[in-house]
Design a protein around this motif. Structure first.
Motif, short mmCIF file in Angstrom:
data_model
loop_
_atom_site.label_atom_id
_atom_site.label_comp_id
_atom_site.label_asym_id
_atom_site.label_seq_id
_atom_site.Cartn_x
_atom_site.Cartn_y
_atom_site.Cartn_z
N SER A 155 -17.91 24.74 33.99
CA SER A 155 -18.70 25.98 34.02
C SER A 155 -18.11 27.00 34.98
O SER A 155 -18.04 28.20 34.70
N ILE A 156 -17.64 26.53 36.15
CA ILE A 156 -17.06 27.42 37.15
C ILE A 156 -15.80 28.08 36.62
O ILE A 156 -15.58 29.29 36.76
N VAL A 157 -14.93 27.28 35.98
CA VAL A 157 -13.69 27.84 35.42
C VAL A 157 -14.00 28.84 34.32
O VAL A 157 -13.38 29.91 34.23
N ALA A 158 -14.97 28.51 33.45
CA ALA A 158 -15.33 29.42 32.36
C ALA A 158 -15.85 30.75 32.90
O ALA A 158 -15.56 31.81 32.35
N ALA A 159 -16.61 30.69 33.99
CA ALA A 159 -17.16 31.92 34.57
C ALA A 159 -16.06 32.84 35.10
O ALA A 159 -16.27 34.05 35.17
N MET A 160 -14.93 32.28 35.48
CA MET A 160 -13.84 33.09 36.04
C MET A 160 -12.72 33.34 35.04
O MET A 160 -11.68 33.89 35.39
N ALA A 161 -12.91 32.96 33.77
CA ALA A 161 -11.84 33.03 32.77
C ALA A 161 -11.33 34.46 32.59
O ALA A 161 -12.12 35.37 32.33
N PRO A 162 -10.00 34.68 32.70
CA PRO A 162 -9.45 36.02 32.51
C PRO A 162 -9.06 36.31 31.06
O PRO A 162 -8.73 37.44 30.72
N SER A 163 -9.07 35.28 30.20
CA SER A 163 -8.63 35.46 28.82
C SER A 163 -9.35 34.48 27.91
O SER A 163 -9.98 33.53 28.38
N MET A 164 -9.22 34.70 26.60
CA MET A 164 -9.85 33.81 25.63
C MET A 164 -9.28 32.40 25.72
O MET A 164 -10.02 31.42 25.59
N GLY A 165 -7.97 32.29 25.96
CA GLY A 165 -7.36 30.97 26.04
C GLY A 165 -7.94 30.13 27.17
O GLY A 165 -8.26 28.94 26.99
N GLY A 173 -29.75 34.10 28.43
CA GLY A 173 -28.41 34.62 28.20
C GLY A 173 -28.41 36.11 27.91
O GLY A 173 -27.59 36.86 28.44
N GLY A 174 -29.37 36.55 27.08
CA GLY A 174 -29.46 37.97 26.78
C GLY A 174 -29.76 38.81 28.01
O GLY A 174 -29.16 39.87 28.24
N LEU A 175 -30.70 38.32 28.83
CA LEU A 175 -31.05 39.05 30.06
C LEU A 175 -29.86 39.11 31.01
O LEU A 175 -29.60 40.15 31.64
N ILE A 176 -29.11 38.00 31.14
CA ILE A 176 -27.96 37.97 32.04
C ILE A 176 -26.87 38.92 31.58
O ILE A 176 -26.27 39.66 32.36
N VAL A 177 -26.59 38.91 30.26
CA VAL A 177 -25.55 39.79 29.72
C VAL A 177 -25.90 41.25 29.95
O VAL A 177 -25.04 42.08 30.26
N ASP A 178 -27.18 41.57 29.80
CA ASP A 178 -27.62 42.96 29.99
C ASP A 178 -27.81 43.33 31.46
O ASP A 178 -28.16 44.46 31.78
N SER A 179 -27.60 42.37 32.38
CA SER A 179 -27.77 42.61 33.82
C SER A 179 -26.41 42.91 34.45
O SER A 179 -25.36 42.77 33.80
N PRO A 180 -26.38 43.27 35.74
CA PRO A 180 -25.09 43.50 36.41
C PRO A 180 -24.19 42.27 36.46
O PRO A 180 -22.98 42.40 36.61
N MET A 181 -24.76 41.06 36.32
CA MET A 181 -23.93 39.85 36.34
C MET A 181 -22.98 39.80 35.15
O MET A 181 -21.89 39.25 35.23
N TRP A 201 -21.67 38.73 31.23
CA TRP A 201 -21.63 37.45 30.52
C TRP A 201 -21.17 36.30 31.40
O TRP A 201 -21.48 35.13 31.12
N ARG A 202 -20.42 36.56 32.47
CA ARG A 202 -19.93 35.47 33.32
C ARG A 202 -21.08 34.73 34.00
O ARG A 202 -20.96 33.55 34.33
N GLY A 203 -22.18 35.43 34.22
CA GLY A 203 -23.33 34.77 34.83
C GLY A 203 -23.92 33.68 33.95
O GLY A 203 -24.60 32.77 34.47
N CYS A 204 -23.66 33.74 32.64
CA CYS A 204 -24.20 32.71 31.73
C CYS A 204 -23.63 31.32 32.03
O CYS A 204 -24.27 30.32 31.73
N PHE A 205 -22.42 31.27 32.59
CA PHE A 205 -21.81 29.98 32.89
C PHE A 205 -22.21 29.46 34.27
O PHE A 205 -22.01 28.29 34.58
N ILE A 206 -22.75 30.34 35.11
CA ILE A 206 -23.16 29.94 36.46
C ILE A 206 -24.58 29.40 36.47
O ILE A 206 -24.94 28.54 37.29
N VAL A 207 -25.42 29.87 35.53
CA VAL A 207 -26.85 29.62 35.61
C VAL A 207 -27.19 28.12 35.52
O VAL A 207 -28.19 27.67 36.09
N GLY A 208 -26.37 27.33 34.85
CA GLY A 208 -26.69 25.91 34.71
C GLY A 208 -26.30 25.06 35.90
O GLY A 208 -26.78 23.92 36.03
#
Length: 532
Positions: free
Chosen positions: A87-97, A152-160, A162-169
């Motif tokens: 989850s931590i790596v996904a939150a910091m991902a710079p690319s799709m790969g 997820g929708g609330l996080i994406v629409d917030s200042p966090m 989409w990366r916040g979606c991987f941190i929340v768990g």
């Protein structure tokens, strides 16, 4: 264990299950934003989902086998750590790969949580009483599925973003780790450890090749081409080698083939594959439908998922409690699949203009069916399995459901990409011919029909084309999923109902298709089974 001790331990297990379910649902409404931000395509969208399903599929039987060899508590905690790292790596991902790779690593932990929670509960509770606790699992599953898209929708629409979606768990995973450390105390049976690494590797490689072929054929290369032949041929060879290793070489096979001699296990496994295709393959794209065909925000799209998950929540709790009281489970499987077939078939009629008051009940109908089916298939298999094989048998059902889900997401994603690309290309060509947009404007936008666009940035005519194409394509996906649900229904019809055991542990007898005169069985339930 007393009821109180079971509930205390169950709290940690349900937190772990919540994390596993949340990992996919919280990201669902964020995927369009993620793919747009990282400049991905429809294929990339598909593989963000498939990567997790694939590694979860490949590692589920390994976790199940490890549960028969090592401390179940330690294994659940290791799975939580693996999940958190991914989850931590996904939150910091710079690319799709990088994101897809992190999601694959995350899937290893999800596979452990998915398999081990079922195994641990089966070790604590008899099959007859398990219906009540399976209801709790269904409730958590429903809660994660409801709250995930909303959160997820609330996080994406917030200042966090989409990366916040991987941190929340991660905080939930940490809490589950601590609770399990304090409350879960199961005996560890020590025996010689022989893990089937060769079988696990061959199974994963064989499944991976076929999924790569399904998701990329028709876009990166032709369906009938040398590349297709190499991928399909390689997959067949690898899976054949895996079967040979499992049957002839491995002393502790990842998938004990002897389990399939039991009719209930074989039919439940086949049904699980088909349910995986229908459930994952079709429903994972509902978020795209609401955001790209109906122009909703991630938060609004999350609210729309309440209809399906509300039905799942009610049916999973009700079916679990009634099964515990009566000992009869097959009627719930049969009725559940009828609801699934009806719901998916009705969702096959939707497009970009269908009233949301119509789409909602269709989703609720599908949810009711899934809630009565998924957990109870696992229960039927566990009831027919020797205690020594409980971990392997439980994980086999989850494994094949995940295989079906992976194949369904990849195959239907390829169908969606092809249909949307064709529809958008045809629609834009029509706009150009009608003079509503010029070729120069298209070039200026650097537009590609294979991309997932940000609708707000598109000119109104092109936006309308995208919405119509996505709406029609998603409806078509549900129609494609209907035959798979029908096959699952046919498999369930031929499963023979066996009275649920009322004992657990090494001394519990195994149901063999006929009522058994043994104190560990519910005598009344066995008599009723004989009369049936």
């Amino acid at each position: 264990m007393t009821h109180r001790e079971i509930l205390e331990a169950l709290t940690g297990l349900l937190l772990a299950m919540f994390v596993a379910m949340l990992s996919s649902t919280v990201v669902s409404n964020a995927l369009p934003a993620i793919v747009t931000d990282l400049h991905g395509s429809q294929t990339g969208y598909t593989w963000v989902v498939v990567a997790t399903l694939l590694t979860m599929t490949a590692t589920t039987p390994i976790w199940g086998k490890l549960a028969d060899l090592f401390s179940k508590k330690v294994l659940v905690q290791i799975a939580l750590v693996v999940f958190s790292a991914g989850s931590i790596v996904a939150a910091m991902a710079p690319s799709m790969g990088v994101l897809i790779g992190a999601r694959a690593f995350q899937g290893v932990g999800v596979g452990g949580l998915t398999a081990l929670v079922q195994v641990v509960i089966a070790s604590m509770v008899s099959p007859r009483e398990r219906g009540r606790y399976s209801g709790y699992i269904g409730a958590v599953f429903a809660t994660a599925t409801v709250s995930g898209p909303l959160l997820g929708g609330l996080i994406v629409d917030s200042p966090m973003g989409w990366r916040g979606c991987f941190i929340v768990g991660i905080p939930v995973a940490a809490l589950a780790f601590v609770v399990l450390q304090k409350t879960l105390h199961l005996p560890t049976i020590k025996r010689d450890v022989k893990i089937d690494y060769a079988g696990a590797t061959l199974i994963m490689a064989g499944i991976s090749l076929i999924l790569v072929w399904v998701s990329l054929a028709g876009t990166s290369f032709d369906w009938l081409s040398a590349t297709s032949a190499a991928l399909v041929g390689g997959s067949v060879v690898l899976i054949g080698a895996a079967l040979w290793v499992e049957a002839k070489v491995a002393t502790e096979p990842v998938i004990p083939l002897r389990l399939f001699r039991d009719r209930t296990t074989a039919l439940a496994t086949a049904a699980s594959v088909m349910i995986g295709v229908a459930m994952f393959g079709a429903t994972v794209y509902l978020s795209q439908y609401f955001q790209l065909a109906r122009g909703m925000s991630p938060t609004h799209a999350g609210l729309m998922s309440v209809a399906m998950v509300g039905g799942l929540l009610v049916s999973s709790i009700v079916s679990g409690r009634v099964i515990t009281r009566t000992g009869r489970w097959k009627r719930w499987l049969v009725g559940g699949m009828l609801f699934v077939i009806a719901g998916i078939a009705l969702l096959g009629t939707i497009d970009a203009t269908t009233s949301l008051w119509v789409v909602g009940p269709y989703m609720a109908l599908t949810g009711i069916g899934l809630g009565a089916t998924m957990q109870n298939l696992v229960l039927a298999v566990q009831n027919n399995t020797a205690p020594a094989d409980l971990g392997a048998a439980s994980s086999v059902v989850a494994l094949f459901r995940s295989i079906g889900g992976s194949a369904g997401v990849a195959a239907l994603g390829a169908v969606l990409a092809h249909q949307v690309t064709s529809g958008v290309k045809e629609g834009i060509d029509g706009l150009v011919r009608a003079g509503r947009i010029s070729q120069e404007q298209l070039v200026a936008m650097q537009h590609s029909t294979g991309d997932i666009p940000k609708l707000a940035d598109l000119p109104a005519p092109i936006r309308a084309v995208y919405e119509a194409s996505f709406g029609e394509a998603v409806g078509h996906l549900f129609l494609v999923a209907v035959p798979f649900a029908v096959v699952a229904f046919a498999c369930i019809l031929f499963i023979k109902e066996v009275p649920l055991r009322t004992a657990t542990g090494q001394g519990a007898p195994v149901a063999s298709g006929e009522p058994v005169d043994h104190p560990a069985y519910d005598v009344q339930g066995a008599a009723e089974g004989a009369r049936r």
